[in-house]
Design an enzyme around this catalytic site. Structure first.
Site, mmCIF file in Angstrom:
data_model
loop_
_atom_site.group_PDB
_atom_site.id
_atom_site.type_symbol
_atom_site.label_atom_id
_atom_site.label_comp_id
_atom_site.label_asym_id
_atom_site.label_seq_id
_atom_site.Cartn_x
_atom_site.Cartn_y
_atom_site.Cartn_z
ATOM 1 C CG HIS A 215 13.063 8.843 33.051
ATOM 2 N ND1 HIS A 215 13.451 9.741 33.885
ATOM 3 C CD2 HIS A 215 11.734 9.076 32.864
ATOM 4 C CE1 HIS A 215 12.234 10.203 34.403
ATOM 5 N NE2 HIS A 215 11.124 10.083 33.444
ATOM 6 C CB SER B 29 39.980 1.090 16.304
ATOM 7 O OG SER B 29 41.012 0.363 17.186
ATOM 8 C CE LYS C 195 36.145 0.475 19.242
ATOM 9 N NZ LYS C 195 35.185 1.348 20.002
ATOM 10 C CD GLU D 67 32.849 9.291 20.143
ATOM 11 O OE1 GLU D 67 33.798 9.384 20.829
ATOM 12 O OE2 GLU D 67 32.877 8.438 19.065
#
Ligand code: ARG
Length: 458
Positions: A157, A278, A284, A291
């Protein structure tokens, strides 16, 4: 516009828009080598059987080989109105050798030709994907070998559950990708039967030697039923399904790596070579590769769905709907071929932050099960032990402390049978080391050795 190869019974030319609409050359030209390979086998067989003169067969084979070289060298331009790769190559052949070239299509239909070409093409692609999977397995095992002592939290979980080691986590994926390799091997072996000689749908009256062409082309046998030979696309669906499962595994692992790259987890850091920045936020470092793999998984599922839906309502035998199989299965193959190597390199180059993993395992009471098991080993029934440790955890939460930090005098308040050896029993290293059930993290070292022996043979 030139006359179509099938133009005999037509008196009007195909509408320009219909030509564009009908044509598959944009996407099926990538099968040119398979098409030529199949035609060479077919022509050789026609010559051997005396269906066409031997010299004609030889000239056809020789010219097809030359055409292949010219296409390889980018010297050939395909024509939209020649519809597909099969007719484009046949047209180039007849342009070069006239009447003789026109004999190639004897006893053959584009229906068995296309069924053959896709199988040949996918067999090569599938074999390449298998090699990529093998590389991934090797990298997983190499990493696991380095991390049998790296303790990390295991989750259910997405809540901390029990401590494991990173090797165990990696070997879970090793098992999944190993099954994927098996699935691909199975799919390719079921695919490896030749439809050539099925004709349009009902075979032919010529004395074709189907077994001969099948063996020339490296098949394990022939499709036993001509209707099935031209109607079947199970092999593409089965491959797309295997590819979907590969993507599901890559995506699931990617999702974990994305989470683990976050500041909150900080379990891993992707190499600069495998992350991006970024345009506005200077701090970043984004796990774009993972992804994108997660994102591309949907495409492959979509490709599988396209194939399944395309096939579900068409009567035997060939229907033009089936031309739609190619873009779907090619996209699935391309996507997996794109994702597998970049994923493999990404995990090969990432930094594993051992200390953070261990720190992660030490918070969140991941040793609570072991604390209960301690009581059980001292004679308490498990349900009672569960309740006692539950209360102990609730107390520890109020003190913001770990179970290990509660003094023995206080522990005894929860159960008299707790002794000094409690601390050793719930130490994270003990928790992992003592989990020695077959398949459990305490046996990670021997699991790694077994996996090493397996990948060495790949
Ligand atoms: N381009 C077609 C396809 O990809 C080849 C088979 C065409 N057969 C036919 N009878 N029209 O499916």
């Amino acid at each position: 516009m030139e006359e179509k190869l099938w133009g005999g019974r037509f008196s009007a030319k195909t509408d320009k828009k219909v030509d564009d609409f009908n044509s598959s050359i944009r996407f099926d030209q990538r099968m040119y080598a398979s098409d030529i390979e199949g035609s060479i086998a077919h022509a050789t067989m026609l010559g051997k059987q005396g269906i066409i003169p031997k010299e004609d067969a030889e000239l056809i084979v020789k010219t097809l080989k030359e055409i292949k070289v010219d296409i390889d060298d980018g010297k050939v331009e395909f024509l939209i109105d020649a519809e597909d790769i099969h007719m484009n190559i046949e047209k180039i052949l007849t342009d070069r050798i006239g009447q003789v070239g026109k004999r190639l299509h004897t006893g053959r239909s584009r229906n068995d030709q296309v069924a053959l070409d896709i199988r040949l093409y996918l067999r090569d692609e599938g074999t390449e994907i298998k090699a990529m999977l093998k590389n991934l397995l090797k990298v997983l095992v190499k990493l696991a070998d380095e991390h049998t002592e790296t303790i990390m939290p295991g989750y259910t979980h997405l809540q901390k559950a029990q401590p494991i080691n990173f090797a165990h986590h990696l070997l879970a994926y090793y098992e999944m990708f190993k099954r994927d390799l098996g699935r691909l091997t199975d799919a390719l072996s079921r695919m490896n039967f030749s439809p050539l000689g099925s004709g349009a749908l009902a075979g032919t009256t010529y004395d074709l030697d189907r077994e001969f062409t099948a063996s020339l082309l490296g098949f394990d046998g022939v499709c036993e039923n001509s209707l099935d030979g031209v109607s079947d696309r199970d092999f593409a669906i089965e491959l797309a399904s295997s590819l979907s499962i590969i993507m599901m595994h890559l995506s699931r692992f990617s999702e974990e790596l994305i989470l683990w790259s976050s500041h909150e987890f900080s379990f891993v850091e992707m190499a600069d070579t495998h992350s991006t920045g970024s345009s506005i936020m200077p701090q970043k470092k984004n796990p774009d590769v993972a992804e994108l793999i997660r994102g591309k998984t949907g495409r492959v599922y979509g490709d599988l769905t396209t194939l399944l839906v395309m096939m579900k309502g068409i009567p035997l035998a060939y229907n033009k709907d089936m031309q739609e199989d190619k873009e779907a299965i090619f996209d699935a193959v391309d996507t997996v071929k794109l994702c597998l190597p970049v994923f493999t390199d990404m995990i090969d180059t990432m930094t594993v932050k051992k200390e953070n993993m261990e720190k992660g395992a030490s918070g969140g009471y991941t040793n609570a099960t072991d604390a209960a098991d301690y009581l059980v080993k001292k004679g308490m029934p498990f349900r009672d032990a569960h309740a006692v440790i539950g209360k102990m955890v609730a107390y520890a939460i109020t003190q913001s402390s770990a179970l290990d930090d509660i003094p023995l005098s206080v522990l005894k308040g929860f159960s008299e049978i707790i002794e000094e050896d409690f601390y050793e029993a719930i130490a994270l290293t003990t928790c992992v080391k003592e989990r020695k059930t077959l398949g459990a993290p305490g046996l990670a070292r021997s699991a790694v050795e077994k996996a090493k022996a397996f990948v060495e043979k790949l």
